[in-house]
Design a protein around this motif. Sequence first.
Motif, PDB file in Angstrom:
ATOM      1  N   ARG A 188       0.838  -1.193   0.000  1.00  0.00           N
ATOM      2  CA  ARG A 188       0.000   0.000   0.000  1.00  0.00           C
ATOM      3  C   ARG A 188       0.878   1.248   0.000  1.00  0.00           C
ATOM      4  O   ARG A 188       1.958   1.252   0.586  1.00  0.00           O
ATOM      5  CB  ARG A 188      -0.935   0.015   1.217  1.00  0.00           C
ATOM      6  CG  ARG A 188      -1.946  -1.127   1.225  1.00  0.00           C
ATOM      7  CD  ARG A 188      -2.810  -1.110   2.485  1.00  0.00           C
ATOM      8  NE  ARG A 188      -3.790  -2.172   2.481  1.00  0.00           N
ATOM      9  CZ  ARG A 188      -5.001  -2.085   1.936  1.00  0.00           C
ATOM     10  NH1 ARG A 188      -5.390  -0.931   1.384  1.00  0.00           N
ATOM     11  NH2 ARG A 188      -5.837  -3.098   1.968  1.00  0.00           N
ATOM     12  N   GLY A 189       0.374   2.286  -0.647  1.00  0.00           N
ATOM     13  CA  GLY A 189       1.118   3.528  -0.708  1.00  0.00           C
ATOM     14  C   GLY A 189       0.206   4.730  -0.704  1.00  0.00           C
ATOM     15  O   GLY A 189      -1.027   4.607  -0.642  1.00  0.00           O
ATOM     16  N   GLU A 190       0.834   5.892  -0.754  1.00  0.00           N
ATOM     17  CA  GLU A 190       0.109   7.159  -0.745  1.00  0.00           C
ATOM     18  C   GLU A 190       0.651   8.041  -1.860  1.00  0.00           C
ATOM     19  O   GLU A 190       1.868   8.140  -2.039  1.00  0.00           O
ATOM     20  CB  GLU A 190       0.300   7.837   0.605  1.00  0.00           C
ATOM     21  CG  GLU A 190      -0.354   9.196   0.729  1.00  0.00           C
ATOM     22  CD  GLU A 190      -0.026   9.858   2.058  1.00  0.00           C
ATOM     23  OE1 GLU A 190      -0.816  10.706   2.495  1.00  0.00           O
ATOM     24  OE2 GLU A 190       1.031   9.543   2.654  1.00  0.00           O
ATOM     25  N   VAL A 191      -0.237   8.672  -2.605  1.00  0.00           N
ATOM     26  CA  VAL A 191       0.189   9.577  -3.672  1.00  0.00           C
ATOM     27  C   VAL A 191       0.851  10.793  -3.042  1.00  0.00           C
ATOM     28  O   VAL A 191       0.237  11.523  -2.262  1.00  0.00           O
ATOM     29  CB  VAL A 191      -1.008  10.004  -4.548  1.00  0.00           C
ATOM     30  CG1 VAL A 191      -0.558  11.028  -5.588  1.00  0.00           C
ATOM     31  CG2 VAL A 191      -1.619   8.786  -5.235  1.00  0.00           C
ATOM     32  N   ALA A 192       2.124  10.998  -3.373  1.00  0.00           N
ATOM     33  CA  ALA A 192       2.883  12.112  -2.792  1.00  0.00           C
ATOM     34  C   ALA A 192       2.891  13.324  -3.712  1.00  0.00           C
ATOM     35  O   ALA A 192       2.899  14.457  -3.242  1.00  0.00           O
ATOM     36  CB  ALA A 192       4.315  11.671  -2.494  1.00  0.00           C
ATOM     37  N   TRP A 193       2.932  13.104  -5.018  1.00  0.00           N
ATOM     38  CA  TRP A 193       2.904  14.198  -5.987  1.00  0.00           C
ATOM     39  C   TRP A 193       2.431  13.681  -7.340  1.00  0.00           C
ATOM     40  O   TRP A 193       2.504  12.493  -7.626  1.00  0.00           O
ATOM     41  CB  TRP A 193       4.274  14.870  -6.120  1.00  0.00           C
ATOM     42  CG  TRP A 193       5.424  13.931  -6.421  1.00  0.00           C
ATOM     43  CD1 TRP A 193       6.282  13.374  -5.530  1.00  0.00           C
ATOM     44  CD2 TRP A 193       5.834  13.454  -7.718  1.00  0.00           C
ATOM     45  NE1 TRP A 193       7.209  12.584  -6.165  1.00  0.00           N
ATOM     46  CE2 TRP A 193       6.971  12.624  -7.505  1.00  0.00           C
ATOM     47  CE3 TRP A 193       5.375  13.655  -9.013  1.00  0.00           C
ATOM     48  CZ2 TRP A 193       7.632  11.971  -8.562  1.00  0.00           C
ATOM     49  CZ3 TRP A 193       6.037  13.015 -10.065  1.00  0.00           C
ATOM     50  CH2 TRP A 193       7.139  12.189  -9.835  1.00  0.00           C
ATOM     51  N   VAL A 194       1.893  14.578  -8.149  1.00  0.00           N
ATOM     52  CA  VAL A 194       1.406  14.254  -9.493  1.00  0.00           C
ATOM     53  C   VAL A 194       1.891  15.328 -10.445  1.00  0.00           C
ATOM     54  O   VAL A 194       1.818  16.520 -10.144  1.00  0.00           O
ATOM     55  CB  VAL A 194      -0.142  14.178  -9.543  1.00  0.00           C
ATOM     56  CG1 VAL A 194      -0.619  13.874 -10.966  1.00  0.00           C
ATOM     57  CG2 VAL A 194      -0.653  13.124  -8.575  1.00  0.00           C
ATOM     58  N   LEU A 195       2.418  14.912 -11.615  1.00  0.00           N
ATOM     59  CA  LEU A 195       2.903  15.839 -12.616  1.00  0.00           C
ATOM     60  C   LEU A 195       2.235  15.517 -13.945  1.00  0.00           C
ATOM     61  O   LEU A 195       2.319  14.391 -14.440  1.00  0.00           O
ATOM     62  CB  LEU A 195       4.424  15.733 -12.756  1.00  0.00           C
ATOM     63  CG  LEU A 195       5.099  16.654 -13.775  1.00  0.00           C
ATOM     64  CD1 LEU A 195       4.905  18.118 -13.371  1.00  0.00           C
ATOM     65  CD2 LEU A 195       6.586  16.331 -13.874  1.00  0.00           C
ATOM     66  N   ASN A 196       1.531  16.489 -14.498  1.00  0.00           N
ATOM     67  CA  ASN A 196       0.877  16.347 -15.806  1.00  0.00           C
ATOM     68  C   ASN A 196      -0.114  15.182 -15.855  1.00  0.00           C
ATOM     69  O   ASN A 196      -0.346  14.585 -16.919  1.00  0.00           O
ATOM     70  CB  ASN A 196       1.923  16.140 -16.910  1.00  0.00           C
ATOM     71  CG  ASN A 196       2.866  17.325 -17.029  1.00  0.00           C
ATOM     72  OD1 ASN A 196       2.465  18.462 -16.803  1.00  0.00           O
ATOM     73  ND2 ASN A 196       4.122  17.065 -17.360  1.00  0.00           N
ATOM     74  N   SER A 197      -0.691  14.855 -14.719  1.00  0.00           N
ATOM     75  CA  SER A 197      -1.719  13.814 -14.617  1.00  0.00           C
ATOM     76  C   SER A 197      -1.221  12.418 -14.973  1.00  0.00           C
ATOM     77  O   SER A 197      -1.995  11.462 -14.946  1.00  0.00           O
ATOM     78  CB  SER A 197      -2.931  14.142 -15.505  1.00  0.00           C
ATOM     79  OG  SER A 197      -3.522  15.357 -15.128  1.00  0.00           O
ATOM     80  N   LYS A 198       0.054  12.262 -15.286  1.00  0.00           N
ATOM     81  CA  LYS A 198       0.556  10.944 -15.681  1.00  0.00           C
ATOM     82  C   LYS A 198       1.736  10.496 -14.822  1.00  0.00           C
ATOM     83  O   LYS A 198       1.818   9.334 -14.452  1.00  0.00           O
ATOM     84  CB  LYS A 198       0.973  10.936 -17.161  1.00  0.00           C
ATOM     85  CG  LYS A 198      -0.178  11.179 -18.126  1.00  0.00           C
ATOM     86  CD  LYS A 198       0.188  10.817 -19.553  1.00  0.00           C
ATOM     87  CE  LYS A 198       0.303   9.317 -19.722  1.00  0.00           C
ATOM     88  NZ  LYS A 198       0.437   8.942 -21.154  1.00  0.00           N
ATOM     89  N   GLU A 199       2.651  11.414 -14.527  1.00  0.00           N
ATOM     90  CA  GLU A 199       3.793  11.051 -13.690  1.00  0.00           C
ATOM     91  C   GLU A 199       3.392  11.211 -12.224  1.00  0.00           C
ATOM     92  O   GLU A 199       2.901  12.263 -11.815  1.00  0.00           O
ATOM     93  CB  GLU A 199       4.998  11.925 -14.016  1.00  0.00           C
ATOM     94  CG  GLU A 199       5.515  11.718 -15.432  1.00  0.00           C
ATOM     95  CD  GLU A 199       6.737  12.579 -15.708  1.00  0.00           C
ATOM     96  OE1 GLU A 199       7.574  12.731 -14.794  1.00  0.00           O
ATOM     97  OE2 GLU A 199       6.845  13.100 -16.827  1.00  0.00           O
TER      98      GLU A 199
END
Length: 241
Positions: A188-199
């Motif tokens: 399990r993990g947590e979204v830490a950052w999103v770049l351009n909706s894909k990275e």
Amino acid sequence: MSAEALLLVRDPEALRIFRKALESGGISPHIVSAAGDAAVSLSSHKYDAVVIDCDDLPEGREILRTLRSGRANKNAIVFALTNGATTVKAAYELGANFVLEKPLSLDRLQRSVRAAQGLIMRERRRYFRHPLDCPGTITAADGRQLAVRVLNLSEGGMALVVLDAVPLSGNIKFKFHLLDVRTPIEGRGEVAWVLNSKEVGIKFLSFSMQSKSSFDDWLMSRIEEHEQSSSMNAPAGSATR
């Protein structure tokens, strides 16, 4: 890349013993005899360990005090040498990991260096990031299962590309396969950052029991390979500065 230590020490006997202990532990010593030179070196180069003579060298304690507030070496393992003026408690409060009183004992120092090696490896694991390109899947909080490509891995997380650009946040489940590892790595993990909706950057929260040991072994092997490759490619240099 072998571990490196900066020694701010003038005492010839302490210097001799420390060099012997560090070199026997595979740590390359770089020696400076003036606080100003140490400050310059610490601001421009990252060391795994720092040795500071707090009592017999002017401004030694001040270098120790300011080291922890800098960027490059705030997490370095620090040995503080004392000679009656600085108490053990004061040295620890200034940021030392190990406090050694003069005259130095080689046996005790070698034990401290062995302990420091474990801390150095743990610190390197924290920041080591291995690039790769492997397939995987993540399951979003709303149940969507998304195909991804894992771009790099570290002890604390991973970067990946989501093949179908979709909004992503919160906690996720992940699953991916590593070369030479028979079972998938799941957790399990947590979204830490999103770049351009894909990275997307994922912070690891937990692994399945089997995945944890497999992932740790794989990561340690990559670190060892990196260390060996860096050591072979590094130019020969002087042990003093």
